[in-house]
Design a protein around this motif. Structure first.
Motif, PDB file in Angstrom:
ATOM      1  N   ASN A 325       9.823  11.609 -17.057  1.00 59.71           N
ATOM      2  CA  ASN A 325       9.966  10.336 -17.660  1.00 59.71           C
ATOM      3  C   ASN A 325       9.849  10.586 -18.872  1.00 59.71           C
ATOM      4  N   ARG A 326      10.677  10.378 -19.844  1.00 63.28           N
ATOM      5  CA  ARG A 326      10.532  10.876 -21.223  1.00 63.28           C
ATOM      6  C   ARG A 326      10.887   9.586 -22.215  1.00 63.28           C
ATOM      7  N   PRO A 327      10.023   9.691 -23.405  1.00 63.63           N
ATOM      8  CA  PRO A 327      10.174   8.765 -24.318  1.00 63.63           C
ATOM      9  C   PRO A 327      11.404   9.190 -25.174  1.00 63.63           C
ATOM     10  N   VAL A 328      11.999   8.213 -25.692  1.00 64.47           N
ATOM     11  CA  VAL A 328      13.418   8.330 -26.598  1.00 64.47           C
ATOM     12  C   VAL A 328      13.280   7.412 -27.836  1.00 64.47           C
ATOM     13  N   TYR A 329      13.432   7.953 -28.922  1.00 70.07           N
ATOM     14  CA  TYR A 329      13.535   7.237 -30.099  1.00 70.07           C
ATOM     15  C   TYR A 329      14.982   7.331 -30.608  1.00 70.07           C
ATOM     16  N   ASP A 330      15.568   6.021 -30.976  1.00 72.32           N
ATOM     17  CA  ASP A 330      16.991   6.002 -31.075  1.00 72.32           C
ATOM     18  C   ASP A 330      16.876   5.291 -32.538  1.00 72.32           C
ATOM     19  N   PRO A 331      17.312   6.088 -33.619  1.00 68.74           N
ATOM     20  CA  PRO A 331      17.536   5.208 -35.003  1.00 68.74           C
ATOM     21  C   PRO A 331      18.850   4.166 -35.207  1.00 68.74           C
ATOM     22  N   ALA A 332      19.583   4.190 -33.909  1.00 64.52           N
ATOM     23  CA  ALA A 332      20.777   3.204 -34.016  1.00 64.52           C
ATOM     24  C   ALA A 332      20.444   1.735 -33.822  1.00 64.52           C
ATOM     25  N   ASP A 333      21.339   1.106 -34.322  1.00 66.15           N
ATOM     26  CA  ASP A 333      20.885  -0.431 -34.424  1.00 66.15           C
ATOM     27  C   ASP A 333      19.655  -1.048 -34.796  1.00 66.15           C
TER      28      ASP A 333
END
Length: 481
Positions: A325-333
């Protein structure tokens, strides 16, 4: 790891600068997480499906680049092995009928790749053609000859990854699963595994309870979802992918035995503060293996001016530490956080995969309402590996229950709780009931994908041929003959 690179060799100076960038971007990330309103928005889910390509005999078909070019669909991308492709689903709101939308798109992508693989010319070096696509955790017809350097996809990012991991680990990788022992020089064995990965968008303040709940939930869900029992002619774990992936990319050689977790890991403790502590742990504990540098503006200055930083180096570092289970940072939107749930296998059918997703998400959402940090993390850790090894035959523990329970008994008792979690999130009742009934029937009959493969009377090629037809039919595995 989905980003393309323009080079595959890096200097020691680039590794040093990359490490400095990680520290800078961690500081910017912390300030961003503290910004009021960051990451707020509707709860959405997404998915990634990895597929095997097979020829007309059921053997691996190492022609993913040709296939990708022929299809021309932006949702598809290359994977590590030439016999794999990945399909990225369109994110959908969790409220409403998300699993019907996911199932329809899964069926569309699988059929698209299957049809294109069947139309490949028969004059390739592999003698293939007339084949197809198959969603399965591990392809039973894989042999040791399928893991030569030629089997790696022709992309700089994968060659760079291979070099980077071998730079960190000077010793060969030793893979031990029951009576199977392999000594390999590269990470290419990772291509033996294909997964069905679920993304859940979460606001920063809800990240820790949701992440911990996902860690708890994955044990019983994995026990009900086993689909990877066969590898190199041996009958191994119900979910052999789990141990194979962990050992095939374990960079802890004699110089790194101090580190608790390998590069593929379940983790070793609860999250207590939020997403930042997992990003920080991955920077502090894991040496970079892909130091690709960008020309982005100063990230801390971008945050302080109210902007959304790209944090490309930090995101790349997280992409080379494969937490289940992994954290994701997404700069989109406007920027947001997601939890990527990576432990489920591909297949057997789109109906089975959407049912697995519904069970995992519903249980995660329902368990996120209580503080789990007082429960022994070791119990959750043990659940995960027992489920991977023994599937529905595993003995599992659960908060509020005395002692250990049969996995089947525990799963059936948790289905109403998962349903409540889905309904509270706005999933329509019929949608939740349809998905969870598939889990219930699978558990009552004991017919998981792994069980069906173990019971199949023919050889590996016959198994793959029969499996593909049934998988493409869409009929859930508990109804397979």
């Amino acid at each position: 790891m989905g980003e393309e690179l323009d080079k595959e060799r890096f200097t020691e100076q680039e590794f040093a600068v990359f490490g400095e960038r990680l520290v800078e971007q961690l500081a910017a990330f912390r300030e961003l997480l503290d910004r009021p309103g960051f990451g707020q928005g509707d709860t959405t889910i997404g998915g990634e499906l990895e597929l095997f390509l097979i020829d007309k005999m059921g053997d691996p078909l190492p022609r993913n680049e040709e296939l990708l070019e022929a299809i021309g669909d932006p949702r598809l991308t290359l994977e590590l092995g030439r016999f794999n492709l990945e399909g990225n689903l369109t994110p959908v709101p969790l409220a409403g009928s998300p699993f019907r939308a996911m199932g329809d798109e899964l069926q569309e992508i699988t059929a698209l790749v299957d049809r294109a693989a069947g139309e490949l010319d028969v004059d390739g070096d592999d003698g293939g053609g007339g084949g197809g696509a198959i969603p399965i955790g591990i392809l039973p017809t894989l042999g040791t000859g399928d893991f030569t350097p030629h089997a790696m996809s022709d992309e700089a990012r994968y060659r760079a990854l291979s070099r980077g991991v071998r730079r960190v680990r000077l010793e060969p990788f030793v893979v031990r699963v029951d009576d199977l022992e392999l000594v390999v020089e590269d990470v290419l064995l990772e291509a033996a595994n294909t997964s069905w990965q679920i993304h859940l968008r979460t606001p920063p303040e809800r990240f820790a309870p949701l992440f911990n709940a996902a860690q708890l939930a994955i044990g019983p869900v994995l026990a009900a979802a086993g689909n990877s029992p066969l590898f190199l002619g041996r009958r191994l774990w119900e979910e052999t992918r789990i141990v194979l992936m962990e050992e095939a990319a374990d960079d802890r050689d004699v110089g790194r035995l101090y580190r608790r977790d390998g590069r593929v890991t379940f983790g070793s403790d609860w999250v207590r503060e939020g997403a930042y502590e997992l990003f920080e742990r991955c920077v502090q504990d894991y040496e970079p293996v892909l130091p690709a540098l960008t020309d982005a503006p100063d990230p801390l200055e971008t945050v302080r001016q109210g902007g959304i930083p790209d944090l490309a180096e930090l995101r790349l570092q997280m992409g080379t530490v494969w937490m289940w289970n992994r954290p994701v940072y997404d700069p989109a939107d406007g920027g947001h956080l997601r939890i990527e749930m990576r432990a489920l296998p591909a297949g057997p059918t789109c109906a089975d995969m959407t049912a697995n997703a519904a069970f995992l998400l519903g249980l995660t959402l329902s368990e996120s309402h209580r503080d789990l940090t007082g429960y022994k993390f070791g119990e959750v850790y043990q659940n995960f590996y027992r489920a991977a090894r023994q599937g529905l035959s595993a003995k599992l523990s659960w908060p509020g229950h005395e002692g250990e329970l049969d996995a089947s008994e525990l799963i059936l008792s948790l289905l109403p709780q998962a349903r409540a979690g889905l309904l509270e999130a706005g999933v329509v009742p019929d949608e939740a009931d349809t998905a969870l009934e598939i889990i219930a029937q699978r558990v009552r009959t004991g017919r998981t994908g792994a069980a069906w493969q173990r019971e199949f009377p023919g050889d590996a090629r016959a198994l793959v041929t029969a499996y593909r037809k049934l998988a493409l039919s869409g009929v859930p595995v508990h109804l397979w003959r």
